[in-house]
Structure formats: C-alpha cells, structure tokens
Design a protein around this motif. Structure first.
Motif, PDB file in Angstrom:
ATOM      1  N   TRP A 163       5.427   3.920   1.735  1.00 20.97           N
ATOM      2  CA  TRP A 163       4.986   2.561   1.392  1.00 20.97           C
ATOM      3  C   TRP A 163       4.842   1.700   2.657  1.00 20.97           C
ATOM      4  O   TRP A 163       5.627   1.826   3.596  1.00 20.97           O
TER       5      TRP A 163
ATOM      6  N   THR B 266      -0.778   8.149  -7.150  1.00 17.75           N
ATOM      7  CA  THR B 266      -0.590   6.910  -7.903  1.00 17.75           C
ATOM      8  C   THR B 266       0.551   7.041  -8.912  1.00 17.75           C
ATOM      9  O   THR B 266       1.313   6.092  -9.124  1.00 17.75           O
TER      10      THR B 266
ATOM     11  N   ALA C  25       3.709   6.530  -7.047  1.00 21.85           N
ATOM     12  CA  ALA C  25       3.826   5.122  -6.658  1.00 21.85           C
ATOM     13  C   ALA C  25       4.214   4.266  -7.858  1.00 21.85           C
ATOM     14  O   ALA C  25       5.028   3.343  -7.752  1.00 21.85           O
ATOM     15  N   LYS C  26       3.627   4.575  -8.998  1.00 28.46           N
ATOM     16  CA  LYS C  26       3.963   3.838 -10.223  1.00 28.46           C
ATOM     17  C   LYS C  26       5.430   4.007 -10.565  1.00 28.46           C
ATOM     18  O   LYS C  26       6.116   3.025 -10.899  1.00 28.46           O
TER      19      LYS C  26
ATOM     20  N   LEU D 119       7.483   1.875  -8.179  1.00 28.87           N
ATOM     21  CA  LEU D 119       7.376   0.447  -8.479  1.00 28.87           C
ATOM     22  C   LEU D 119       8.162   0.076  -9.726  1.00 28.87           C
ATOM     23  O   LEU D 119       8.948  -0.887  -9.723  1.00 28.87           O
TER      24      LEU D 119
ATOM     25  N   LEU E 181      -1.451  -1.828  -9.961  1.00 31.37           N
ATOM     26  CA  LEU E 181      -1.777  -0.710  -9.087  1.00 31.37           C
ATOM     27  C   LEU E 181      -3.280  -0.448  -9.106  1.00 31.37           C
ATOM     28  O   LEU E 181      -3.910  -0.411 -10.172  1.00 31.37           O
ATOM     29  N   GLN E 182      -3.833  -0.275  -7.899  1.00 28.02           N
ATOM     30  CA  GLN E 182      -5.283  -0.048  -7.795  1.00 28.02           C
ATOM     31  C   GLN E 182      -5.615   0.644  -6.477  1.00 28.02           C
ATOM     32  O   GLN E 182      -5.388   0.097  -5.405  1.00 28.02           O
TER      33      GLN E 182
ATOM     34  N   LYS F 188      -3.097   0.807  -3.583  1.00 28.29           N
ATOM     35  CA  LYS F 188      -2.433  -0.461  -3.273  1.00 28.29           C
ATOM     36  C   LYS F 188      -1.869  -1.093  -4.539  1.00 28.29           C
ATOM     37  O   LYS F 188      -2.203  -0.685  -5.663  1.00 28.29           O
ATOM     38  N   VAL F 189      -1.025  -2.082  -4.336  1.00 22.80           N
ATOM     39  CA  VAL F 189      -0.471  -2.847  -5.451  1.00 22.80           C
ATOM     40  C   VAL F 189      -0.833  -4.315  -5.248  1.00 22.80           C
ATOM     41  O   VAL F 189      -0.390  -4.952  -4.281  1.00 22.80           O
TER      42      VAL F 189
ATOM     43  N   LYS G 166      -0.601   0.747 -15.360  1.00 21.94           N
ATOM     44  CA  LYS G 166      -0.773   0.298 -13.985  1.00 21.94           C
ATOM     45  C   LYS G 166      -0.549  -1.207 -13.814  1.00 21.94           C
ATOM     46  O   LYS G 166      -1.046  -1.815 -12.854  1.00 21.94           O
TER      47      LYS G 166
ATOM     48  N   THR H  13       0.848  -1.191   0.000  1.00 17.69           N
ATOM     49  CA  THR H  13       0.000   0.000   0.000  1.00 17.69           C
ATOM     50  C   THR H  13       0.886   1.244   0.000  1.00 17.69           C
ATOM     51  O   THR H  13       2.039   1.211   0.453  1.00 17.69           O
TER      52      THR H  13
END
Length: 207
Positions: free
Chosen positions: A201, A103, A106-107, A110, A163-164, A167-168, A142, A98
């Motif tokens: 994270w 986003t 976060a992307k 990741l 990714l959603q 969260k991942v 994503k 999470t």
C-alpha cells in the motif's frame, strides 16, 4: 442600598429564554435557576435531561447524496475546511490510497482495517478523536460508508471509501461547523498507517 431584585429578575428571564430556545421542553430546577441568576452557568440551572439536550449529542442530518459517482469517484467538498476528498478542489483535495496487489486482497485489507477501528477512538495531540464510536452504515463489494462520532458533543462525520483500478477513493467530512481541528485528516492518516502495515500500500494523502 439599591435592591438587586430587578437585576436578578432580568437574569432569570434571560436564563428561561435561552433554555426555551435551545430546548422547548427544557426542565429547570429551582435551585439551579437561583444559582444561575446568582452567577453560575446555565448548565447548572438545567436539570440533567435538559443539559443532555443542550450540550449534545449533535449528530446533524445524514447526507442523502453520498455514494459512488458514475466516474467511480466520490462527492467533492463544500467550501468549509472540515472536509477532504479525492474528488475535492484544490483546498480539499487528497491523494487516494493506492495498492499493488489484487483488488480482492486490497478489499480484504481495507475492510479489516475499517472494521477494527477502535470504538474508543484513536490518539491525536495528546487527546482522542472519534471517542463516541463508529459504525459501518453501508458496505458493498467495492464501497464502504462509515460514520464516526465525537465523544464530547456527539458530532458525526461521514466517511466513504471506494475501490477503483488500483486505488481507493476517499471522502471524510464533518456535517456541521467550520473547522474540524484536524480530526478528518488525523482519522484518514490513522487508517492509512494501518493499511501500510499490511504491505503493498501507498497511503500518503498529501495532508
């Protein structure tokens, strides 16, 4: 003294039979076969091209049913214990990663962690996992699908991230066998630890 020729002939036949089953186009060396019959291993009997086919690589078949599900999740797991998924049953379930950042950020985190996963593998219990390398097979805005390969036998594991909503979702599964000796969990925990270094994270998978 009784002749050993019948016994040697039987052993030679066994070597040839095993070789033909494992690799129909196997190449045998005369000296190698004699050594095998005399007590050496089958690996000694096989010429290098045959040994390569006999002891790997064993990539298995690439799954055709991966990808993001309509609910945003990923595929579950089979009954074997060599799989973890945020869509798994009680025996295979893990927590998603999470994040508390946009986003898009976060992307970027990741994708950066996944693309920098060492091609030489990462340490585990005094050894190394994924020493056969890794590659990104599919990547979209994503979603990421990767393949990780073991060094010794060339086994391939399929790993997905989606990714959603903060969260991942995650799935890491071996294509073959039963036990994975903790490889899938170690891989995901390594990725989680690298994400945690970027801040914002939570990466406790629960395994």
């Amino acid at each position: 003294r009784p002749s050993t020729r019948p016994r040697r002939r039987i052993m030679l036949t066994a070597v040839l039979l095993v070789a033909s089953v494992v690799e129909p186009k196997v190449h045998l060396t005369r000296r190698g076969v004699l050594n095998a019959v005399g007590g050496a291993t089958l690996a000694t009997a096989l010429a290098p091209p045959a040994r390569a086919g006999l002891f790997g690589p064993f990539p298995g078949e690439q799954p055709t049913d991966l990808g993001v599900r309509p609910d945003g999740g990923l595929k579950g797991c089979p009954e074997t214990p060599n799989c973890w998924s945020t869509s798994g049953d009680a025996k295979h379930l893990i927590k998603p990663f999470t994040f508390s950042k946009p986003t898009s950020a976060a992307k970027d985190d990741l994708f950066a962690v996944l693309s920098s996963y060492p091609q030489a593998g990462v340490p585990k219990d005094g050894g190394v996992i994924d020493g056969g390398g890794n590659k990104i097979v599919e990547q979209s805005d994503k979603y990421v699908y990767m393949q990780f390969t073991s060094k010794k036998f060339g086994f391939v594991d399929d790993v997905e991230f989606s990714l959603q909503d903060g969260k991942v979702n995650i799935r890491s599964a071996s294509r073959q066998g039963d036990s994975d000796l903790g490889v899938n969990a170690a891989r995901l925990n390594y990725i989680g630890s690298e994400l945690s270094k970027k801040g914002g994270w939570t990466t406790d998978l629960g395994i």
